[in-house]
Design a protein around this motif. Structure first.
Motif, short mmCIF file in Angstrom:
data_model
loop_
_atom_site.label_atom_id
_atom_site.label_comp_id
_atom_site.label_asym_id
_atom_site.label_seq_id
_atom_site.Cartn_x
_atom_site.Cartn_y
_atom_site.Cartn_z
N ARG A 368 -50.14 14.77 69.12
CA ARG A 368 -48.77 14.31 68.93
C ARG A 368 -47.94 14.45 70.21
O ARG A 368 -47.06 13.64 70.48
CB ARG A 368 -48.10 15.07 67.78
CG ARG A 368 -48.60 14.64 66.40
CD ARG A 368 -47.66 15.11 65.31
NE ARG A 368 -47.69 16.55 65.13
CZ ARG A 368 -48.55 17.18 64.32
NH1 ARG A 368 -49.46 16.50 63.64
NH2 ARG A 368 -48.49 18.50 64.19
N ARG A 369 -48.22 15.48 70.99
CA ARG A 369 -47.52 15.65 72.27
C ARG A 369 -47.84 14.51 73.23
O ARG A 369 -46.97 14.03 73.97
CB ARG A 369 -47.92 16.99 72.91
CG ARG A 369 -47.42 18.22 72.16
CD ARG A 369 -45.96 18.46 72.39
NE ARG A 369 -45.45 19.48 71.48
CZ ARG A 369 -44.18 19.80 71.37
NH1 ARG A 369 -43.28 19.18 72.10
NH2 ARG A 369 -43.77 20.72 70.51
N ILE A 370 -49.10 14.09 73.22
CA ILE A 370 -49.51 12.98 74.11
C ILE A 370 -48.89 11.67 73.62
O ILE A 370 -48.44 10.84 74.43
CB ILE A 370 -51.05 12.87 74.15
CG1 ILE A 370 -51.65 14.17 74.68
CG2 ILE A 370 -51.48 11.70 75.05
CD1 ILE A 370 -53.16 14.27 74.52
N ILE A 371 -48.83 11.48 72.31
CA ILE A 371 -48.20 10.28 71.75
C ILE A 371 -46.72 10.24 72.13
O ILE A 371 -46.19 9.19 72.51
CB ILE A 371 -48.39 10.26 70.21
CG1 ILE A 371 -49.86 9.98 69.86
CG2 ILE A 371 -47.48 9.21 69.57
CD1 ILE A 371 -50.19 10.17 68.40
N ARG A 372 -46.07 11.38 72.07
CA ARG A 372 -44.65 11.44 72.45
C ARG A 372 -44.48 11.09 73.91
O ARG A 372 -43.53 10.39 74.30
CB ARG A 372 -44.09 12.83 72.15
CG ARG A 372 -42.58 12.92 72.35
CD ARG A 372 -42.06 14.33 72.11
NE ARG A 372 -40.63 14.41 72.40
CZ ARG A 372 -39.95 15.53 72.52
NH1 ARG A 372 -40.56 16.70 72.35
NH2 ARG A 372 -38.66 15.52 72.79
N TRP A 373 -45.40 11.59 74.76
CA TRP A 373 -45.35 11.24 76.19
C TRP A 373 -45.45 9.73 76.37
O TRP A 373 -44.69 9.13 77.14
CB TRP A 373 -46.50 11.95 76.93
CG TRP A 373 -46.76 11.37 78.30
CD1 TRP A 373 -46.09 11.66 79.45
CD2 TRP A 373 -47.73 10.38 78.64
NE1 TRP A 373 -46.58 10.92 80.50
CE2 TRP A 373 -47.59 10.12 80.03
CE3 TRP A 373 -48.71 9.69 77.93
CZ2 TRP A 373 -48.40 9.19 80.70
CZ3 TRP A 373 -49.52 8.76 78.59
CH2 TRP A 373 -49.36 8.52 79.96
N ALA A 374 -46.40 9.11 75.65
CA ALA A 374 -46.60 7.66 75.76
C ALA A 374 -45.34 6.90 75.33
O ALA A 374 -44.96 5.89 75.95
CB ALA A 374 -47.80 7.23 74.92
N ARG A 382 -41.46 2.79 72.87
CA ARG A 382 -40.32 3.66 72.56
C ARG A 382 -39.86 3.49 71.12
O ARG A 382 -39.60 2.37 70.67
CB ARG A 382 -39.17 3.38 73.52
CG ARG A 382 -39.44 3.98 74.89
CD ARG A 382 -38.37 3.68 75.89
NE ARG A 382 -38.81 4.10 77.22
CZ ARG A 382 -38.17 3.79 78.35
NH1 ARG A 382 -37.06 3.08 78.30
NH2 ARG A 382 -38.63 4.21 79.52
N GLY A 383 -39.77 4.63 70.42
CA GLY A 383 -39.34 4.62 69.03
C GLY A 383 -40.39 4.08 68.06
O GLY A 383 -40.09 3.91 66.87
N ARG A 384 -41.59 3.85 68.54
CA ARG A 384 -42.65 3.26 67.71
C ARG A 384 -43.88 4.17 67.72
O ARG A 384 -44.84 3.94 68.44
CB ARG A 384 -43.00 1.86 68.21
CG ARG A 384 -41.81 0.91 68.17
CD ARG A 384 -42.16 -0.46 68.70
NE ARG A 384 -41.03 -1.39 68.56
CZ ARG A 384 -41.07 -2.68 68.92
NH1 ARG A 384 -42.18 -3.16 69.46
NH2 ARG A 384 -40.01 -3.44 68.77
N ARG A 385 -43.80 5.19 66.91
CA ARG A 385 -44.85 6.20 66.90
C ARG A 385 -46.21 5.62 66.48
O ARG A 385 -47.24 5.95 67.07
CB ARG A 385 -44.46 7.36 65.98
CG ARG A 385 -45.48 8.51 65.94
CD ARG A 385 -44.93 9.72 65.24
NE ARG A 385 -43.85 10.33 66.02
CZ ARG A 385 -44.06 11.19 67.01
NH1 ARG A 385 -45.29 11.52 67.36
NH2 ARG A 385 -43.04 11.72 67.66
N GLN A 386 -46.23 4.82 65.44
CA GLN A 386 -47.50 4.25 64.96
C GLN A 386 -48.15 3.38 66.03
O GLN A 386 -49.37 3.42 66.21
CB GLN A 386 -47.27 3.45 63.67
CG GLN A 386 -47.03 4.32 62.45
CD GLN A 386 -46.99 3.50 61.17
OE1 GLN A 386 -46.73 2.31 61.18
NE2 GLN A 386 -47.25 4.16 60.05
N ARG A 387 -47.31 2.60 66.72
CA ARG A 387 -47.85 1.74 67.79
C ARG A 387 -48.39 2.61 68.93
O ARG A 387 -49.44 2.30 69.51
CB ARG A 387 -46.77 0.80 68.29
CG ARG A 387 -47.29 -0.19 69.33
CD ARG A 387 -46.21 -1.14 69.78
NE ARG A 387 -45.89 -2.13 68.75
CZ ARG A 387 -45.08 -3.17 68.95
NH1 ARG A 387 -44.50 -3.34 70.14
NH2 ARG A 387 -44.83 -4.01 67.96
N ALA A 388 -47.68 3.69 69.25
CA ALA A 388 -48.14 4.59 70.31
C ALA A 388 -49.45 5.27 69.92
O ALA A 388 -50.35 5.45 70.75
CB ALA A 388 -47.06 5.63 70.61
#
Length: 409
Positions: A368-374, A382-388
């Motif tokens: 999740r930390r890496i996804i947030r970085w992306a 940006r603002g699209r967690r599932q896409r990240a």
């Protein structure tokens, strides 16, 4: 013309000691000399050390005292000798260790060749199935409180070389010096951080604990890793008797059992159902307790097993959090992997050995930390967690070895 010296220390031993010390890396001591600086004049530095040690005029520099935080709060003092002194200690260790290693107990695991913490964890796990009780013990401030005279008597039983005994005495009494310049005299202990300290501690505890246990309680098996140990007992009465006797034994050796960390544990599981105040313990980062898991016959039962401790898992999550990866938007994913992997690889190798499902949540947190970085780095995420998350899964499909923790998902 051959140089005549008081002590015969071959130059090739000095060179080999230097190689071993350098492979362990480590920071500069009180003189501020790191390996880069030491290597600039390597030949002369090694010659000077050999010359002083061979002549009997070697005196160690003060040991740099650094306070580092303990896992359970507070701090402990780590002693960092200079590079020259670390090499000197390694030279002595290369003479001493082969002579004492064969006598050490098979259930002493700390700082020994071909033995590891994982070996100790596995042995304790196996024995907890056979013995109902464990005496969990911790020797309070072992490295700070070892009695010098008792230690030297033990050392002198096993080493003939006068220079080894001479220099060990000097290392034991070398003062600490803090970064602020405060000097601390030492009358006991062998500093954590010293190259020879682990061997000296094992020699001391071999006589203070290992041999004593073998002589007085031969049926009570134990596993010891430096100052952490567990003793397996068949009954609560036996555990109480050993605890009382061991408390006296430590006093004889001018040591003390930690009052809070030394306790009797009942290995409660599906077959052992007695009510008891303490039914779990930690040893070398693993927690031993009853866990509701599937047995070999497919049925779910409470089994007394070893799992990565909550403290160990939280410790890694906190370290990853402190990196603040989401702020590293100027770095590419390979750089992020290079930052994370050294922290994660060894940790996952160690804590996935037994009941690996325990570390799943921690691995998910890293992901999740890496996804947030992306999401912070790329505008289209940006603002699209599932896409990240989908983007990261595509990266994983292309480069499955990019992140160390991907091997454990």
């Amino acid at each position: 013309m051959k140089e005549s010296k008081q002590y015969n220390i071959p130059k090739k031993v000095v060179l080999e000691a230097y190689r071993r010390v350098k492979s362990n890396k480590g920071s500069a001591g009180v003189d501020g000399v790191d390996f880069e600086k030491f290597d600039e004049n390597l030949k002369d530095n090694l010659y000077k050390l050999w010359n002083r040690m061979s002549s009997g005029c070697y005196f160690p520099s003060p040991v740099l005292a650094v306070e580092i935080p303990k896992k359970n709060g507070g701090t402990r003092t780590l002693g960092i000798p200079t590079i020259s002194d670390r090499i000197a200690q390694m030279i002595a260790r290369m003479y001493l260790e082969p002579k004492v290693e064969p006598m050490f107990h098979q259930d002493s695991y700390g700082y020994r060749p071909n033995k590891s913490a994982i070996d100790a964890i596995g042995k304790v796990r196996e024995r907890c199935w056979k013995y109902d009780y464990v005496l969990e013990l911790d020797i309070k401030g072992l490295f700070d409180n070892i009695d010098h005279e008792m230690l030297m008597k033990a050392v002198e039983l096993h080493i003939e070389e006068k220079w080894v005994k001479l220099y060990i005495r000097r290392w034991l009494t070398t003062p600490f010096i803090k970064r602020q310049g405060e000097i601390i005299k030492r009358t006991s202990g062998t500093p954590q951080g010293g190259v020879i300290s682990p061997v000296l501690a094992n020699i001391f505890l071999h006589y203070a604990f290992d041999i004593w246990m073998k002589r007085n309680y031969p049926k009570s098996l134990f596993a010891r890793y430096a100052d952490d140990a567990v003793i397996h007992c068949s009954s609560e009465i036996e555990a109480k008797e050993i605890k009382e006797a061991l408390t006296l034994r430590m006093k004889q050796c001018k040591l003390e059992l930690h009052p809070e960390k030394t306790r009797i544990v009942y290995c409660k599981d599906k077959d052992r159902i007695r009510d008891y105040p303490v039914t779990e313990f930690d040893f070398l980062g693993y927690t031993y307790k009853a866990v509701y898991i599937k047995c070999k016959d497919g049925k779910l039962r409470n089994n007394f097993i070893a799992s990565a401790s909550q403290k160990a898992c939280k410790g890694l999550r906190d370290k990853i959090k402190e990196l603040e990866l989401h702020k590293m938007t100027g770095s590419n994913i390979n750089i992020i992997a290079g930052i994370i992997n050294p922290m994660v690889r060894g940790w996952t190798n160690y804590f996935s050995k037994y009941n690996p499902s325990t570390i799943k949540y921690t691995i998910e947190c890293i992901e999740r930390r890496i996804i947030r970085w992306a999401m912070c780095k790329y505008k289209h995420l940006r603002g699209r967690r599932q896409r990240a998350a989908k983007w990261l899964s595509e990266v994983k499909a292309r480069e499955p070895k990019l992140f160390a923790h991907w091997s454990y998902k």
